[in-house]
Design a protein around this motif. Structure first.
Motif, PDB file in Angstrom:
ATOM      1  N   TRP A  40     -14.747 -50.838  16.886  1.00 20.08           N
ATOM      2  CA  TRP A  40     -13.583 -49.980  16.680  1.00 20.08           C
ATOM      3  C   TRP A  40     -13.874 -48.573  17.174  1.00 20.08           C
ATOM      4  CZ3 TRP A  40     -12.774 -45.700  13.227  1.00 20.08           C
ATOM      5  CH2 TRP A  40     -11.454 -45.227  13.259  1.00 20.08           C
ATOM      6  N   ARG A  81      -3.465 -60.698  10.483  1.00 19.09           N
ATOM      7  CA  ARG A  81      -3.064 -59.555  11.314  1.00 19.09           C
ATOM      8  C   ARG A  81      -2.217 -58.657  10.421  1.00 19.09           C
ATOM      9  NH1 ARG A  81      -3.090 -59.483  16.784  1.00 19.09           N
ATOM     10  NH2 ARG A  81      -2.479 -61.610  17.240  1.00 19.09           N
ATOM     11  N   TYR A 106     -10.199 -51.973   6.931  1.00 17.89           N
ATOM     12  CA  TYR A 106     -10.144 -52.773   8.160  1.00 17.89           C
ATOM     13  C   TYR A 106      -9.575 -51.921   9.296  1.00 17.89           C
ATOM     14  CZ  TYR A 106      -8.517 -55.949  11.721  1.00 17.89           C
ATOM     15  OH  TYR A 106      -8.288 -56.546  12.941  1.00 17.89           O
ATOM     16  N   THR A 107     -10.234 -51.969  10.433  1.00 18.72           N
ATOM     17  CA  THR A 107      -9.764 -51.186  11.580  1.00 18.72           C
ATOM     18  C   THR A 107      -9.647 -52.075  12.815  1.00 18.72           C
ATOM     19  OG1 THR A 107     -12.066 -50.597  11.984  1.00 18.72           O
ATOM     20  CG2 THR A 107     -10.708 -48.960  10.855  1.00 18.72           C
ATOM     21  N   GLU A 108      -8.695 -51.762  13.649  1.00 12.92           N
ATOM     22  CA  GLU A 108      -8.585 -52.392  14.961  1.00 12.92           C
ATOM     23  C   GLU A 108      -8.015 -51.353  15.927  1.00 12.92           C
ATOM     24  OE1 GLU A 108      -6.118 -55.808  13.954  1.00 12.92           O
ATOM     25  OE2 GLU A 108      -4.293 -54.688  14.340  1.00 12.92           O
ATOM     26  N   ASN A 109      -8.238 -51.576  17.215  1.00 15.38           N
ATOM     27  CA  ASN A 109      -7.772 -50.606  18.208  1.00 15.38           C
ATOM     28  C   ASN A 109      -6.313 -50.892  18.548  1.00 15.38           C
ATOM     29  OD1 ASN A 109     -10.372 -49.394  18.457  1.00 15.38           O
ATOM     30  ND2 ASN A 109     -10.993 -51.104  19.741  1.00 15.38           N
ATOM     31  N   GLN A 161      -7.869 -59.032   9.062  1.00 14.32           N
ATOM     32  CA  GLN A 161      -8.962 -59.636   9.822  1.00 14.32           C
ATOM     33  C   GLN A 161      -8.535 -59.730  11.284  1.00 14.32           C
ATOM     34  OE1 GLN A 161     -12.040 -61.558   8.838  1.00 14.32           O
ATOM     35  NE2 GLN A 161     -12.218 -61.535  11.046  1.00 14.32           N
ATOM     36  N   ASP A 162      -9.501 -59.555  12.176  1.00 16.90           N
ATOM     37  CA  ASP A 162      -9.206 -59.703  13.603  1.00 16.90           C
ATOM     38  C   ASP A 162      -8.452 -60.996  13.862  1.00 16.90           C
ATOM     39  OD1 ASP A 162     -10.495 -57.369  14.198  1.00 16.90           O
ATOM     40  OD2 ASP A 162     -12.302 -58.314  14.996  1.00 16.90           O
ATOM     41  N   PRO A 170      -6.828 -58.522  18.540  1.00 21.84           N
ATOM     42  CA  PRO A 170      -6.498 -57.634  17.416  1.00 21.84           C
ATOM     43  C   PRO A 170      -6.203 -56.216  17.899  1.00 21.84           C
ATOM     44  CG  PRO A 170      -8.861 -58.121  17.463  1.00 21.84           C
ATOM     45  CD  PRO A 170      -8.204 -59.052  18.431  1.00 21.84           C
ATOM     46  N   GLY A 171      -5.206 -55.608  17.354  1.00 21.99           N
ATOM     47  CA  GLY A 171      -4.846 -54.253  17.729  1.00 21.99           C
ATOM     48  C   GLY A 171      -4.063 -54.204  19.021  1.00 21.99           C
ATOM     49  N   GLY A 176     -13.736 -61.429  20.648  1.00 17.22           N
ATOM     50  CA  GLY A 176     -13.629 -60.328  21.601  1.00 17.22           C
ATOM     51  C   GLY A 176     -13.636 -60.746  23.054  1.00 17.22           C
TER      52      GLY A 176
END
Lengths: 340, 743
Positions: B157, B284, B318-321, B350-351, B355-356, B510
């Motif tokens: 992230w 998501r 939780y982080t995502e781009n 969760q990814d 994700p993002g 990824g």
């Protein structure tokens, strides 16, 4: 799922007797709905009476010129039956609009009438539901109710009846044949399912222990001018947001006889005879259809997330009647995607 | 002529026969003796305390072995760090059965273990739990003003880059301006295979754990840290996975509970989750996005602002781009990106596939379409006018970027020129027809990975790495890479994965597995090749004497001189002549930071969609999709195409159907089953075409691959949304596009 015993009957009387002799017994045919309900702890029968060996699988003409559908004929065998396709193509279309091929291969005609609502709250024992647990309340009222009823609902329950087949049976004015501890009787289709009222736990008017043995279709099948229109969130394996069974008998451009029933909008297949009367004797025009549609939704009430169903139902009725008048639908051997 | 060139050739899955015949064994299918069965009891409330677990009533049922809950769980690792798995976000990880506190609905609160699955299920259904309920908050709408910027996020992230230029002023002064909110709800991965673990008790705290996971190494690290096991005594295996999509990146509570029960009962235990319980963990996140765009009179972007707010749990960040891509996909001098979280009484998101980016590209690419329409410019032309020649976020050139070719080749093949730009201008009977397009960008990442290779005297090569194949085709592409590197027929190569006894590899996610594990496989096979060459040179009268590794090639089962292919040695003869029974070595591949650090490495795509929408009912049919993808070298066009096909179907799902619906009265997801959580069925899917745009890249990794697991999803939902606008003139900004939104 709770522990249960199982027996298999070979004669209707034995099945009825076996059922009556077990407290908390249930009949099981294709099991496409009951098993799910048992796994979710929504249904907790202590004994199952297996019906699949009963001699109720035939589809035969009635003395009155109609057709008798055995209660244990599968939905698939019924839809593909040559007489059904030729004389009652509306029923063929409605059955094929429901579930998936795998489910239709297992599901029986009797069971189709008895499938329970797909209300989210009914299925989730962590939430209140007056249908599952009388007096516990209704999670759907004030909750997420996009799929719920706009007609005939009560303060106790806004669930809908999920069947497609039953919408056609309502329009065709079928008769339900039942056998029970007190003998045999017939129930007009219109009187078979109930509105929720104050007893939403009762979906239908079967007496305890009664078993559906067959369905009689009257001679008139509306085989020329009919339409089953189903609107849903995906093109298969989804319950109707709104469905319409429309059937017309035309004399030139004039409507001689009409049938109109809706699915996805009420606790029971919603046949509207007042709307049918507005069609009879009238020219088969968009204006006539719009009047009938307006009549059907006149008393409709939205619950919030399902308000759209009122306008959707109105439009669907008009389209279905138009398709019926045009004679543009046909029975299909392979379910051609007729989704709008 | 070479018959052992496999890279770039359409190759059927080597694991296909095992999967379709049922020979492939999944985590919950392994047969082990004396197995006990655990059934998870889930919380019926969203927040509060458990005041009593009435275990004694259930323990009285013959055949019930134990009821595990916070009341009787033994003392385990104390510190948060022991519970942090390799891809955990910041915060305190959830500890199953740790305390009486309930932090989210469907929280696992007890495990009933019995002699049979049926008994465990029944016993769990009658286990009474007393709760003390507290008021919960599960609605992000209530937390709009309580967003906060996350601290340290999970690996991968990146906080949004600082603003550049003067984005507020530039927006105020722009010729055309727009600002809109874009929303999608929570979505759950819902792989076909439910999570489950079979833990084989091998005596004396020695376990073999068959688990559904995208990373056996991650699960092993997690379990050994919590339960104080040595790695030698905790072997984790996953050979096949019935779909992951990110849900299996973090160890699931099923494996925790199965191991706990196994260690306590000193016997083998299996725990599988139900479909309903598949909605009890990561997803998501429900995300609110705000986009402001401004353009200059020439159609170039004057200002771009993109802000996202999404849910997280009370215990993890939780982080995502989500927004970073917007600063990279288009050239713009005035950019402001914002990213915030809001804590709700839900499980940590969760990814989930891309994700993002799947989220961010939806908002950005719909906004771009809106702006193109407002400025009266064709959407493709608008994107090309704002084409980013370098990554402005990083201030680095792209290692390669053939997005322009995706636009051009995709548009040509799709027939974009048939589009009448006027909304509601195209129709077929009752149906309005619309064309829409969008695109996206995803990371091309290489991570450190290792592999081992063994070549035996019969000419068979075995290569292994503790990676995963979540259905993507890892088995197949690794077999291709190994076979080509050593010039062996595919049939002579076996690739094995998913076992912690194998060399370490990262979790499969990824889109980095092809690049990472593929590089390791190439490297280890090259090492075998060098050993082979040395042995070959020792052979009597060897034609390869004095040749350096660069001067030979491995082709058609031979080692031969590049300059003089007739001078060759058969590989099988080398081992036999040497008297060695096998050659074995392991090797790892690490990213070349020197080369990669100076570049921005990404895959790109452009998606073209045709929809038909019933004018009166609002029912949307996606009749055609073309996805043009530039993702470096395509190792296997067949499995790569399948990846993109799956992404497109998922994009259709995201656009039209998918949403996990929370009833905020109960703080509970209500459509937690396959019947009511809608994803497309066959009847919803029509013509799909995948176009791989050729792209060479010698920076990303030695293989030149960028990965295709996620890029295909980007832009699909936006392209459908844009096509629906073109068909109907109605702009929907909250997904999914249910028919009621178009009535």
């Amino acid at each position: 799922m709770n522990p249960f015993t199982y027996s298999s009957a070979t004669a209707v009387e034995d099945a009825v007797r076996d059922n009556a002799s077990h407290e908390g017994a249930a009949y099981i045919g294709g099991g496409t709905n009951l098993l799910d309900l048992m796994k979710e702890n929504v249904a907790r029968p202590t004994h199952l009476v297996g019906l699949n060996k009963l001699p109720l699988t035939s589809i035969e003409p009635t003395p009155e010129g109609g057709l008798r559908l055995g209660a244990l004929a599968t939905n698939a065998d019924t839809a593909w039956n040559e007489e059904v396709k030729r004389r009652y193509p509306l029923l063929n279309q409605a059955i094929l609009a429901g579930a998936s091929p795998q489910l239709r291969n297992m599901a029986t005609n009797g069971g189709n009438l008895l499938q329970r609502t797909r209300c989210y709250y009914f299925y989730d024992t962590a939430t209140p539901c007056n249908k599952r647990e009388p007096g516990s309340g209704c999670g759907a009222i004030g909750g997420f109710n996009r799929i719920h009823a706009i007609l005939g609902a009560s303060e106790q329950c806004i669930a809908t009846h999920p069947s497609d087949m039953c919408i056609a049976l309502a329009a065709l004015a079928a008769t339900v044949r039942v056998s029970g501890p007190r003998g045999e009787r017939t129930i007009p289709f219109e009187d078979f399912h109930r509105l929720p009222g104050t007893t939403p736990e009762r979906d239908n008017n079967l007496e305890p222990g009664e078993l559906i043995t067959g369905l009689d279709l009257p001679a008139k099948g509306f085989e020329k001018n009919f339409s089953y229109l189903k609107l849903r969130d995906r093109n298969s394996y989804a319950f109707a947001l709104v469905s319409v069974a429309a059937a017309l008998e035309l004399d030139g451009d004039t409507i001689k006889d009409a049938r109109l029933a809706l699915g996805g909008v009420a606790h029971k297949p919603w046949r509207d005879q007042e709307a049918e009367n507005l069609l009879k004797g009238q020219p088969a025009t968009p204006e006539t259809f719009a009047r009938a549609a307006a009549k059907v939704v006149e008393s409709a009430v939205g619950q919030g997330s399902n308000n759209f169903k009122i306008e959707l139902a109105r439009r669907a009725i008009v389209r279905a009647l138009k398709q019926a008048a045009e004679g543009s639908q046909h029975a299909s051997d392979v379910f051609l995607n007729s989704n709008p | 002529m070479s018959t052992t060139n496999y890279i770039g050739k359409p190759t059927s899955r080597v694991d296909g026969p095992a999967k379709v015949t049922g020979a492939a064994t999944y985590a919950a299918e392994f047969q082990v003796p004396n197995l006990a069965y655990g059934w998870v009891v889930s919380s019926a409330i969203a927040k509060g305390r458990i005041t009593k677990v009435h275990s004694e009533e259930v323990l009285a049922i013959p055949g019930v072995l134990e009821v595990f809950s916070h009341e009787n769980v033994p003392s385990l690792a104390w510190f948060d760090r022991n519970y942090k798995d390799d891809v955990a976000p910041g915060g305190s990880p959830f500890r199953p059965l740790h305390e009486d506190k309930i932090q989210f609905n469907q929280q696992p609160i007890a495990l009933v273990v019995a002699e049979t699955l049926e008994l465990a299920r029944y016993a769990s259904s009658v286990l009474r739990i007393d709760y003390e309920e507290e008021k919960h908050e599960t609605d992000i709408e209530a937390k709009r003003d309580e967003g906060f910027e996350p601290g340290n996020g999970k690996s991968g992230w990146m906080p949004p880059p600082p603003p550049r230029g003067n984005p507020d002023k530039a927006w105020e002064e722009a010729e055309h301006r727009l600002e809109h909110e874009y929303v999608h709800g929570a979505q759950h991965h819902n792989p076909m295979e439910m999570f489950g673990a079979t833990v084989e008790w091998r005596g004396d705290k020695k376990l073999t754990v068959y688990d559904k996971t995208q990373g056996v190494v991650n699960v092993q690290n997690y379990l050994t840290k919590i339960f104080g096991l040595s790695k030698d005594d905790c072997r984790v295996i996953n050979h096949y996975m019935g779909g992951g999509f990110g849900s299996g990146l973090r160890p699931q509570y099923s494996v925790f509970l199965a191991v706990l029960a196994s260690l306590e009962l000193k016997r083998s235990v299996r725990v599988t989750l139900t479909r309903q319980q598949m909605f009890s963990f990561g997803h998501r996140p429900h995300t609110l996005q705000y986009v402001k765009l401004g353009t200059n009179p020439d159609g170039t972007l004057a200002a771009l602002q993109h802000h996202a707010l999404h849910e997280t749990s009370q215990f993890e960040e939780y982080t995502e781009n989500v927004v970073n891509w917007s600063g990279m996909l288009y050239q713009c001098e005035n950019v402001k990106l914002g990213y915030q979280l809001a804590k709700l009484d839900v499980f940590t998101p969760q990814d989930m596939r891309a994700p993002g980016a799947a989220t961010g590209s939806f908002a950005l690419e719909v906004a771009m379409d809106e702006m193109a329409a407002a400025a009266g410019i064709d959407p493709i032309d608008f994107r090309i006018r704002n084409y980013a020649e370098e990554d402005q976020n990083a201030g680095k050139p792209f290692s390669s970027k053939r997005l322009r070719d995706c636009y051009h080749q995709g548009a040509a093949k799709f027939g974009w020129d048939q589009r009448n730009p006027q909304p509601r201008s195209m129709r077929k009977g009752n149906r309005l027809v619309g064309y829409g397009m969008a695109g996206g960008v995803w990371d091309a990442t290489q991570k450190k990975a290792a592999a081992k290779a063994t070549l035996t005297a019969d000419g068979q090569l075995l290569v292994s790495s503790a990676t995963a194949d979540i259905g993507t085709g890892t088995y197949t592409i690794m077999t291709q890479i190994a076979a080509e590197t050593l010039g062996l027929p595919l049939e002579a190569v076996t690739f094995k994965l998913g076992d912690t006894d194998m060399p370490e590899a990262p979790v499969q996610g990824g889109s980095w597995t092809a690049a990472s594990v593929g590089s390791a496989v190439k490297s280890v096979c090259e090492a075998i090749g060098e050993k082979l060459l040395k042995l070959a040179q020792k052979m009597e009268g060897s034609p390869l004497k004095g040749a350096s590794p660069d001067e030979v090639e491995f082709v058609n089962g031979q080692i031969r001189l590049r300059q003089d292919p007739d001078n060759a040695v058969v590989i099988r003869d080398v081992l036999q002549a040497s008297g060695e029974t096998k050659l074995e070595t392991d090797s790892s591949a690490t990213p070349n930071m020197l080369k990669q650090g100076t570049h921005s490495m990404h895959s790109h795509n452009a998606v073209f969609v045709e929809v038909e929408v019933d004018e009166e009912f609002g029912t949307v049919h996606v009749t055609r999709v073309l996805n043009a993808v530039a993702a470096g070298r395509i190792l296997n066009p067949k499995t790569a195409r399948s990846q993109v096909l799956g992404s497109i179907v998922w994009g259709i799902s995201m656009a039209l159907m998918e949403e996990t619906i929370m009833d905020h009265q109960f703080g509970r997801y209500m459509n937690h089953n396959y019947s009511e959580y809608h994803i497309p069925v066959q009847a919803d899917i029509h013509d799909i075409e995948v176009l791989f745009v050729e792209e060479e890249d010698d920076v990303v990794n030695p293989l030149g691959v960028k990965g295709v697991g996620e890029i295909g999803l980007l832009g699909v939902a936006a392209a459908i949304t844009n096509a629906v606008y073109h068909a109907t003139g109605k702009r929907v900004r909250d997904l999914p596009i249910y028919l009621d939104k178009l009535l």
